[in-house]
Design a protein around this motif. Sequence first.
Motif, PDB file in Angstrom:
ATOM      1  N   VAL A   6       0.716  -1.092   0.321  1.00 48.56           N
ATOM      2  CA  VAL A   6       0.084   0.154   0.379  1.00 48.56           C
ATOM      3  C   VAL A   6       1.162   1.474  -0.092  1.00 48.56           C
ATOM      4  CG1 VAL A   6      -1.628   1.223   1.164  1.00 48.56           C
ATOM      5  CG2 VAL A   6      -1.533  -1.399   0.988  1.00 48.56           C
ATOM      6  N   LEU A   7       0.633   2.145  -1.270  1.00 48.95           N
ATOM      7  CA  LEU A   7       1.134   3.473  -0.641  1.00 48.95           C
ATOM      8  C   LEU A   7       0.666   4.846  -0.718  1.00 48.95           C
ATOM      9  CD1 LEU A   7       2.604   2.610  -4.932  1.00 48.95           C
ATOM     10  CD2 LEU A   7       4.304   1.752  -2.253  1.00 48.95           C
ATOM     11  N   ASN A   8       1.360   5.609  -0.334  1.00 48.34           N
ATOM     12  CA  ASN A   8       0.406   7.155   0.133  1.00 48.34           C
ATOM     13  C   ASN A   8       0.466   7.489  -1.451  1.00 48.34           C
ATOM     14  OD1 ASN A   8       3.227   8.069   0.032  1.00 48.34           O
ATOM     15  ND2 ASN A   8       3.789   7.869   2.298  1.00 48.34           N
ATOM     16  N   MET A   9       0.011   8.967  -1.167  1.00 45.08           N
ATOM     17  CA  MET A   9       0.155   9.614  -2.562  1.00 45.08           C
ATOM     18  C   MET A   9       1.636  10.154  -2.785  1.00 45.08           C
ATOM     19  SD  MET A   9      -2.949  11.525  -2.073  1.00 45.08           S
ATOM     20  CE  MET A   9      -3.040  13.030  -3.138  1.00 45.08           C
ATOM     21  N   GLN A  10       2.468  10.005  -2.288  1.00 38.58           N
ATOM     22  CA  GLN A  10       3.905  10.622  -2.275  1.00 38.58           C
ATOM     23  C   GLN A  10       5.115   9.158  -2.753  1.00 38.58           C
ATOM     24  OE1 GLN A  10       2.201  11.453   0.529  1.00 38.58           O
ATOM     25  NE2 GLN A  10       1.997  13.220  -1.009  1.00 38.58           N
ATOM     26  N   LEU A 123      -1.027  -3.407 -11.056  1.00 37.47           N
ATOM     27  CA  LEU A 123      -2.183  -3.203  -9.204  1.00 37.47           C
ATOM     28  C   LEU A 123      -1.072  -2.398  -8.364  1.00 37.47           C
ATOM     29  CD1 LEU A 123      -4.317  -2.900  -8.318  1.00 37.47           C
ATOM     30  CD2 LEU A 123      -3.801  -5.222  -7.477  1.00 37.47           C
ATOM     31  N   ILE A 124      -1.317  -0.759  -8.813  1.00 35.41           N
ATOM     32  CA  ILE A 124      -1.196  -0.292  -7.020  1.00 35.41           C
ATOM     33  C   ILE A 124      -2.334   0.308  -5.824  1.00 35.41           C
ATOM     34  CG2 ILE A 124       0.047   2.072  -7.484  1.00 35.41           C
ATOM     35  CD1 ILE A 124       1.096   2.059 -10.134  1.00 35.41           C
ATOM     36  N   VAL A 125      -1.986  -0.415  -5.038  1.00 35.98           N
ATOM     37  CA  VAL A 125      -3.247   0.403  -4.413  1.00 35.98           C
ATOM     38  C   VAL A 125      -2.506   1.553  -3.703  1.00 35.98           C
ATOM     39  CG1 VAL A 125      -4.324  -0.612  -1.923  1.00 35.98           C
ATOM     40  CG2 VAL A 125      -3.372  -2.366  -3.837  1.00 35.98           C
ATOM     41  N   LEU A 126      -2.935   2.181  -3.913  1.00 34.22           N
ATOM     42  CA  LEU A 126      -3.326   3.827  -2.979  1.00 34.22           C
ATOM     43  C   LEU A 126      -4.063   3.764  -1.746  1.00 34.22           C
ATOM     44  CD1 LEU A 126      -3.733   6.421  -4.759  1.00 34.22           C
ATOM     45  CD2 LEU A 126      -1.040   5.590  -4.156  1.00 34.22           C
ATOM     46  N   ASP A 127      -3.239   4.014  -0.466  1.00 34.91           N
ATOM     47  CA  ASP A 127      -4.021   4.488   1.278  1.00 34.91           C
ATOM     48  C   ASP A 127      -5.043   5.423   1.160  1.00 34.91           C
ATOM     49  OD1 ASP A 127      -2.135   6.168   0.790  1.00 34.91           O
ATOM     50  OD2 ASP A 127      -2.158   7.266   2.989  1.00 34.91           O
ATOM     51  N   VAL A 128      -5.311   6.092   0.203  1.00 30.94           N
ATOM     52  CA  VAL A 128      -6.162   6.635   0.471  1.00 30.94           C
ATOM     53  C   VAL A 128      -5.808   8.044  -1.138  1.00 30.94           C
ATOM     54  CG1 VAL A 128      -5.244   8.852   1.161  1.00 30.94           C
ATOM     55  CG2 VAL A 128      -7.519   8.732   1.034  1.00 30.94           C
ATOM     56  N   LEU A 129      -6.385   8.370  -2.375  1.00 32.41           N
ATOM     57  CA  LEU A 129      -6.602   9.412  -2.582  1.00 32.41           C
ATOM     58  C   LEU A 129      -7.780  10.570  -2.840  1.00 32.41           C
ATOM     59  CD1 LEU A 129      -5.196  10.361  -5.538  1.00 32.41           C
ATOM     60  CD2 LEU A 129      -7.000   8.678  -6.636  1.00 32.41           C
ATOM     61  N   SER A 130      -6.887  12.137  -1.862  1.00 34.69           N
ATOM     62  CA  SER A 130      -7.318  12.883  -1.848  1.00 34.69           C
ATOM     63  C   SER A 130      -6.821  14.718  -2.771  1.00 34.69           C
ATOM     64  CB  SER A 130      -7.651  13.204  -0.133  1.00 34.69           C
ATOM     65  OG  SER A 130      -8.481  14.112  -0.905  1.00 34.69           O
ATOM     66  N   LEU A 192      -3.059  -0.781 -13.259  1.00 35.12           N
ATOM     67  CA  LEU A 192      -4.959  -0.197 -12.268  1.00 35.12           C
ATOM     68  C   LEU A 192      -4.152  -0.377 -11.424  1.00 35.12           C
ATOM     69  CD1 LEU A 192      -7.513  -0.932 -11.829  1.00 35.12           C
ATOM     70  CD2 LEU A 192      -7.291  -3.489 -11.206  1.00 35.12           C
ATOM     71  N   VAL A 193      -4.601   1.411 -10.878  1.00 33.16           N
ATOM     72  CA  VAL A 193      -4.564   2.358  -9.322  1.00 33.16           C
ATOM     73  C   VAL A 193      -6.007   2.195  -9.101  1.00 33.16           C
ATOM     74  CG1 VAL A 193      -3.874   4.472  -8.512  1.00 33.16           C
ATOM     75  CG2 VAL A 193      -2.664   3.763 -10.708  1.00 33.16           C
ATOM     76  N   MET A 194      -5.679   1.329  -7.708  1.00 26.53           N
ATOM     77  CA  MET A 194      -7.205   1.417  -6.603  1.00 26.53           C
ATOM     78  C   MET A 194      -6.628   1.778  -5.208  1.00 26.53           C
ATOM     79  SD  MET A 194      -8.544  -2.754  -7.739  1.00 26.53           S
ATOM     80  CE  MET A 194      -9.861  -2.007  -7.458  1.00 26.53           C
ATOM     81  N   THR A 195      -7.399   3.086  -4.939  1.00 27.13           N
ATOM     82  CA  THR A 195      -7.502   3.148  -3.890  1.00 27.13           C
ATOM     83  C   THR A 195      -7.785   1.866  -2.317  1.00 27.13           C
ATOM     84  OG1 THR A 195     -10.249   3.919  -3.304  1.00 27.13           O
ATOM     85  CG2 THR A 195      -7.905   4.876  -3.995  1.00 27.13           C
ATOM     86  N   LYS A 196      -7.274   2.061  -1.529  1.00 29.85           N
ATOM     87  CA  LYS A 196      -7.679   0.484  -0.334  1.00 29.85           C
ATOM     88  C   LYS A 196      -8.592   0.418  -0.344  1.00 29.85           C
ATOM     89  CE  LYS A 196      -5.929  -0.921   3.992  1.00 29.85           C
ATOM     90  NZ  LYS A 196      -5.136  -0.376   4.788  1.00 29.85           N
ATOM     91  N   ALA A 197     -10.195   1.637  -0.403  1.00 27.56           N
ATOM     92  CA  ALA A 197     -11.576   1.447   0.104  1.00 27.56           C
ATOM     93  C   ALA A 197     -12.078   1.093  -1.244  1.00 27.56           C
ATOM     94  CB  ALA A 197     -11.923   3.314   0.079  1.00 27.56           C
ATOM     95  N   ALA A 198     -11.373   1.428  -2.363  1.00 27.75           N
ATOM     96  CA  ALA A 198     -12.137   0.810  -3.345  1.00 27.75           C
ATOM     97  C   ALA A 198     -11.835  -0.674  -2.871  1.00 27.75           C
ATOM     98  CB  ALA A 198     -10.903   1.436  -4.347  1.00 27.75           C
TER      99      ALA A 198
END
Length: 207
Positions: A6-10, A123-130, A192-198
Amino acid sequence: MPKVQVLNMQGEAVGEIELNDSIFGIQPNIHVLHSAVVSQLAGARRGTQSALLRGEVRGGGRKPWRQKGTGRARSGSTRSPLWRGGGVIFAPKPRKYGFKLPKKVRRLALHSALSSKVMEQQLIVLDVLSLGEAKTREAVKVLKALHVDKKAMIVMDDMDDAVLRSTRNLEGVKATDVAGMNVVDLLNHDILVMTKAAVTKTEEVFA
Protein backbone atom coordinates in the motif's frame (compact mmCIF):
# COMPACT_ATOMS: atom_id res chain seq x y z
CA MET A 1 -3.78 -14.78 -0.59
CA PRO A 2 -1.76 -12.37 -2.78
CA LYS A 3 -0.22 -9.43 -0.94
CA VAL A 4 0.33 -5.98 -2.42
CA GLN A 5 2.13 -2.98 -0.96
CA VAL A 6 0.00 0.00 0.00
CA LEU A 7 1.48 3.34 -1.10
CA ASN A 8 0.67 6.89 -0.17
CA MET A 9 0.29 9.75 -2.64
CA GLN A 10 4.03 10.44 -2.45
CA GLY A 11 4.81 6.90 -3.64
CA GLU A 12 6.07 5.71 -0.25
CA ALA A 13 5.15 2.28 1.13
CA VAL A 14 2.94 2.57 4.21
CA GLY A 15 1.84 -1.04 4.62
CA GLU A 16 0.52 -4.16 2.93
CA ILE A 17 -2.90 -5.45 2.01
CA GLU A 18 -4.07 -9.03 1.54
CA LEU A 19 -6.26 -9.46 -1.52
CA ASN A 20 -9.18 -11.85 -1.83
CA ASP A 21 -8.07 -15.00 -3.67
CA SER A 22 -11.40 -15.48 -5.43
CA ILE A 23 -11.19 -12.03 -7.04
CA PHE A 24 -7.50 -11.11 -7.34
CA GLY A 25 -5.86 -14.54 -7.23
CA ILE A 26 -7.51 -16.78 -9.82
CA GLN A 27 -6.02 -18.10 -13.04
CA PRO A 28 -7.34 -15.72 -15.76
CA ASN A 29 -9.79 -17.41 -18.12
CA ILE A 30 -8.83 -16.18 -21.60
CA HIS A 31 -11.95 -17.53 -23.31
CA VAL A 32 -14.27 -15.82 -20.83
CA LEU A 33 -12.30 -12.57 -21.15
CA HIS A 34 -12.67 -12.71 -24.93
CA SER A 35 -16.42 -13.35 -24.66
CA ALA A 36 -16.84 -10.42 -22.28
CA VAL A 37 -14.89 -8.06 -24.56
CA VAL A 38 -16.89 -9.12 -27.64
CA SER A 39 -20.17 -8.70 -25.73
CA GLN A 40 -19.26 -5.24 -24.46
CA LEU A 41 -18.02 -3.97 -27.82
CA ALA A 42 -21.04 -5.42 -29.61
CA GLY A 43 -23.35 -3.67 -27.16
CA ALA A 44 -21.59 -0.38 -27.87
CA ARG A 45 -22.31 -0.55 -31.61
CA ARG A 46 -24.94 1.96 -32.65
CA GLY A 47 -26.46 -0.27 -35.34
CA THR A 48 -28.07 2.66 -37.19
CA GLN A 49 -27.12 1.62 -40.73
CA SER A 50 -30.08 1.53 -43.09
CA ALA A 51 -30.89 1.22 -46.79
CA LEU A 52 -34.15 1.09 -48.76
CA LEU A 53 -35.79 -2.08 -50.02
CA ARG A 54 -37.43 -2.02 -53.44
CA GLY A 55 -40.82 -1.44 -51.85
CA GLU A 56 -39.54 1.62 -49.95
CA VAL A 57 -37.92 3.48 -52.88
CA ARG A 58 -40.04 6.32 -54.25
CA GLY A 59 -41.50 5.84 -57.73
CA GLY A 60 -41.49 2.83 -60.04
CA GLY A 61 -45.22 2.25 -59.79
CA ARG A 62 -45.84 1.58 -63.47
CA LYS A 63 -44.37 -1.05 -65.73
CA PRO A 64 -41.69 0.70 -67.84
CA TRP A 65 -42.66 -1.10 -71.07
CA ARG A 66 -44.95 -3.88 -72.16
CA GLN A 67 -44.03 -7.46 -71.41
CA LYS A 68 -43.50 -8.72 -74.94
CA GLY A 69 -42.57 -7.47 -78.36
CA THR A 70 -40.01 -4.79 -77.55
CA GLY A 71 -36.92 -6.97 -77.77
CA ARG A 72 -35.84 -5.85 -74.33
CA ALA A 73 -35.74 -7.89 -71.16
CA ARG A 74 -39.02 -7.97 -69.29
CA SER A 75 -39.20 -5.51 -66.39
CA GLY A 76 -41.89 -4.67 -63.87
CA SER A 77 -40.49 -1.60 -62.11
CA THR A 78 -37.74 0.99 -62.45
CA ARG A 79 -37.09 0.52 -58.74
CA SER A 80 -35.91 -3.07 -59.12
CA PRO A 81 -32.55 -3.74 -57.42
CA LEU A 82 -31.18 -4.39 -60.94
CA TRP A 83 -31.82 -0.79 -61.92
CA ARG A 84 -29.80 2.32 -61.09
CA GLY A 85 -31.73 4.16 -58.39
CA GLY A 86 -33.53 0.99 -57.40
CA GLY A 87 -33.80 -0.66 -53.99
CA VAL A 88 -31.20 -2.81 -52.23
CA ILE A 89 -31.45 -6.58 -52.01
CA PHE A 90 -31.39 -7.69 -48.34
CA ALA A 91 -30.94 -4.06 -47.27
CA PRO A 92 -29.37 -3.50 -43.82
CA LYS A 93 -31.80 -2.16 -41.24
CA PRO A 94 -31.30 -0.68 -37.77
CA ARG A 95 -30.66 -3.45 -35.25
CA LYS A 96 -29.03 -4.17 -31.92
CA TYR A 97 -25.81 -6.17 -31.99
CA GLY A 98 -25.46 -6.63 -28.25
CA PHE A 99 -25.91 -9.93 -26.47
CA LYS A 100 -25.92 -10.71 -22.77
CA LEU A 101 -23.61 -13.10 -21.02
CA PRO A 102 -24.72 -14.98 -17.91
CA LYS A 103 -24.06 -13.10 -14.68
CA LYS A 104 -21.53 -15.69 -13.46
CA VAL A 105 -19.59 -15.44 -16.73
CA ARG A 106 -19.48 -11.62 -16.52
CA ARG A 107 -18.25 -11.84 -12.95
CA LEU A 108 -15.62 -14.44 -13.84
CA ALA A 109 -14.38 -12.16 -16.64
CA LEU A 110 -13.98 -9.26 -14.21
CA HIS A 111 -12.18 -11.50 -11.70
CA SER A 112 -9.88 -12.69 -14.50
CA ALA A 113 -9.05 -9.13 -15.56
CA LEU A 114 -8.29 -8.07 -11.98
CA SER A 115 -6.22 -11.20 -11.32
CA SER A 116 -4.18 -10.60 -14.48
CA LYS A 117 -3.26 -7.13 -13.18
CA VAL A 118 -1.98 -8.68 -9.94
CA MET A 119 -0.08 -11.45 -11.76
CA GLU A 120 1.63 -8.94 -14.06
CA GLN A 121 2.37 -6.57 -11.15
CA GLN A 122 0.28 -3.85 -12.74
CA LEU A 123 -1.85 -3.12 -9.65
CA ILE A 124 -1.03 -0.16 -7.40
CA VAL A 125 -2.96 0.24 -4.14
CA LEU A 126 -3.16 3.71 -2.57
CA ASP A 127 -4.04 4.24 1.07
CA VAL A 128 -6.12 7.27 0.08
CA LEU A 129 -6.53 9.51 -2.98
CA SER A 130 -7.54 13.04 -2.13
CA LEU A 131 -6.73 16.06 -4.28
CA GLY A 132 -6.94 19.48 -2.70
CA GLU A 133 -8.31 21.09 -5.84
CA ALA A 134 -9.49 19.98 -9.26
CA LYS A 135 -6.27 20.73 -11.14
CA THR A 136 -4.64 18.54 -13.78
CA ARG A 137 -1.20 19.25 -12.36
CA GLU A 138 -2.29 17.73 -9.02
CA ALA A 139 -3.16 14.45 -10.73
CA VAL A 140 0.09 14.54 -12.74
CA LYS A 141 2.06 15.01 -9.51
CA VAL A 142 0.48 11.90 -7.94
CA LEU A 143 1.00 9.76 -11.04
CA LYS A 144 4.65 10.82 -11.26
CA ALA A 145 5.19 9.91 -7.61
CA LEU A 146 3.75 6.46 -8.36
CA HIS A 147 6.02 6.14 -11.45
CA VAL A 148 2.99 5.73 -13.72
CA ASP A 149 4.03 6.66 -17.24
CA LYS A 150 1.64 4.43 -19.16
CA LYS A 151 -2.11 4.26 -19.67
CA ALA A 152 -3.67 4.12 -16.22
CA MET A 153 -7.10 3.43 -14.78
CA ILE A 154 -7.88 4.94 -11.38
CA VAL A 155 -10.61 3.23 -9.36
CA MET A 156 -12.13 4.74 -6.21
CA ASP A 157 -14.82 3.41 -3.89
CA ASP A 158 -17.07 6.37 -4.75
CA MET A 159 -16.72 8.92 -7.51
CA ASP A 160 -14.66 11.93 -6.44
CA ASP A 161 -15.45 15.02 -8.50
CA ALA A 162 -12.03 16.59 -7.94
CA VAL A 163 -10.21 13.44 -9.14
CA LEU A 164 -12.54 13.07 -12.11
CA ARG A 165 -12.02 16.67 -13.23
CA SER A 166 -8.27 16.52 -12.60
CA THR A 167 -7.76 13.46 -14.81
CA ARG A 168 -10.19 14.00 -17.66
CA ASN A 169 -7.65 16.03 -19.68
CA LEU A 170 -4.87 13.46 -19.25
CA GLU A 171 -4.48 11.26 -22.30
CA GLY A 172 -4.62 7.56 -21.45
CA VAL A 173 -5.90 8.13 -17.89
CA LYS A 174 -9.41 7.22 -16.80
CA ALA A 175 -10.94 7.66 -13.35
CA THR A 176 -14.02 5.75 -12.25
CA ASP A 177 -15.61 4.12 -9.23
CA VAL A 178 -16.03 0.43 -8.42
CA ALA A 179 -19.44 0.30 -10.13
CA GLY A 180 -17.90 1.69 -13.33
CA MET A 181 -15.21 -0.98 -13.68
CA ASN A 182 -15.48 -3.11 -16.80
CA VAL A 183 -13.34 -5.68 -18.58
CA VAL A 184 -12.57 -3.61 -21.70
CA ASP A 185 -11.24 -0.65 -19.69
CA LEU A 186 -9.20 -2.91 -17.40
CA LEU A 187 -7.53 -4.58 -20.38
CA ASN A 188 -7.04 -1.32 -22.29
CA HIS A 189 -5.07 0.33 -19.47
CA ASP A 190 -1.60 -0.87 -18.55
CA ILE A 191 -1.72 0.16 -14.89
CA LEU A 192 -4.60 -0.20 -12.43
CA VAL A 193 -4.51 2.23 -9.50
CA MET A 194 -7.01 1.43 -6.74
CA THR A 195 -7.57 3.04 -3.38
CA LYS A 196 -7.61 0.78 -0.35
CA ALA A 197 -11.30 1.55 0.12
CA ALA A 198 -11.98 0.61 -3.52
CA VAL A 199 -10.27 -2.78 -3.01
CA THR A 200 -12.43 -3.43 0.07
CA LYS A 201 -15.61 -2.43 -1.77
CA THR A 202 -14.67 -4.59 -4.79
CA GLU A 203 -14.25 -7.61 -2.51
CA GLU A 204 -17.62 -6.89 -0.87
CA VAL A 205 -19.53 -6.38 -4.12
CA PHE A 206 -17.94 -8.99 -6.40
CA ALA A 207 -17.01 -11.77 -3.98
